[in-house]
Design a protein around this motif. Sequence first.
Motif, PDB file in Angstrom:
ATOM      1  N   GLY A 114       0.811  -1.212   0.000  1.00  0.00           N
ATOM      2  CA  GLY A 114       0.000   0.000   0.000  1.00  0.00           C
ATOM      3  C   GLY A 114       0.842   1.257   0.000  1.00  0.00           C
ATOM      4  N   LEU A 115       1.907   1.265   0.807  1.00  0.00           N
ATOM      5  CA  LEU A 115       2.800   2.428   0.832  1.00  0.00           C
ATOM      6  C   LEU A 115       3.527   2.592  -0.502  1.00  0.00           C
ATOM      7  N   ALA A 116       3.941   1.460  -1.091  1.00  0.00           N
ATOM      8  CA  ALA A 116       4.682   1.531  -2.358  1.00  0.00           C
ATOM      9  C   ALA A 116       3.808   2.074  -3.482  1.00  0.00           C
ATOM     10  N   GLY A 142      13.146   9.256  -9.082  1.00  0.00           N
ATOM     11  CA  GLY A 142      13.694   8.406  -8.016  1.00  0.00           C
ATOM     12  C   GLY A 142      12.681   7.382  -7.523  1.00  0.00           C
ATOM     13  N   ALA A 143      11.423   7.796  -7.366  1.00  0.00           N
ATOM     14  CA  ALA A 143      10.391   6.857  -6.913  1.00  0.00           C
ATOM     15  C   ALA A 143      10.177   5.741  -7.916  1.00  0.00           C
ATOM     16  N   MET A 144      10.155   6.078  -9.193  1.00  0.00           N
ATOM     17  CA  MET A 144       9.951   5.063 -10.223  1.00  0.00           C
ATOM     18  C   MET A 144      11.145   4.108 -10.317  1.00  0.00           C
ATOM     19  N   LEU A 148      11.018   0.125  -9.580  1.00  0.00           N
ATOM     20  CA  LEU A 148      11.441  -0.797 -10.634  1.00  0.00           C
ATOM     21  C   LEU A 148      12.555  -1.724 -10.141  1.00  0.00           C
ATOM     22  N   ALA A 149      13.534  -1.166  -9.418  1.00  0.00           N
ATOM     23  CA  ALA A 149      14.637  -1.978  -8.903  1.00  0.00           C
ATOM     24  C   ALA A 149      14.126  -3.008  -7.887  1.00  0.00           C
ATOM     25  N   ALA A 150      13.216  -2.598  -7.003  1.00  0.00           N
ATOM     26  CA  ALA A 150      12.675  -3.518  -6.009  1.00  0.00           C
ATOM     27  C   ALA A 150      11.876  -4.635  -6.670  1.00  0.00           C
TER      28      ALA A 150
END
Length: 258
Positions: A114-116, A142-144, A148-150
């Motif tokens: 939910g936070l993500a 930065g958020a994107m 994407l990395a996670a």
Amino acid sequence: MHKGKGMKFVGDSRVVAPEARKPMLPKDYSEYPGKTEAFWPNFLLKEWMVGAVFLVGFLCLTVAHPAPLERIADPTDTGYIPLPDWYFLFLYQLLKYTYASGPYTVIGAMIIPGLAFGGLLLAPFLDNGPERRASKRPIATGAMLLALAATVFLTWQSVATHDWAAAERQGKIVEKVDIDKTAEGYQIAKDNTCLTCHGENLQGGAGAPTLIGTGLKPEEIAKIAKEGKGGKMPPGIFKGDDEQLKKLSEFISGLGAK
């Protein structure tokens, strides 16, 4: 008095102006060559053409590699290891970590996702500048990139750590065989706790393979029953005598044999 003095001219709003009678024509983009174009039909037609190419490619892929089928779902098989579709693997991997599973399942299943996703939804509002370059929109970019990395890392971890051999065994479609539960060999298997791992119908379960259609000879089955096989079946499980071992081996060897 001069002619026309004191006269006033009023306009009637009910009369349609000549400009309003003109048909709706697209704007003239000749002043901006190569920078913009009409949405209809130019831009929309390109979108449809690209979408059609991807759709045809996807259909060809589904025909060439059809979805794999597993055996009929068994709700009594507590040893079955589920695996979601590839686009949910990152969430599946997240639920394997200590503080996102067990008593903390709510954190891994609801709070963290939910936070993500909430952060991604708020990113355009937190960084609503007119710039279109990614380098000049640090918050949204930065958020994107972090999301994407996670996602990529968790998906890769899920694939790398999954027991694919066990998944192939547990989902393997085997020929349905009527088990004679009154046979002496079946009773011997029941008395020696064989059914605990291999299932009531010897179809396999709890990480143990099916005993139907093994293709093994009675001598080979007797050896496995006494000496074990691999780390999941230790030696010494069978507690009967040689006569019972022979009947058990012949019974299992004959299951699904052609």
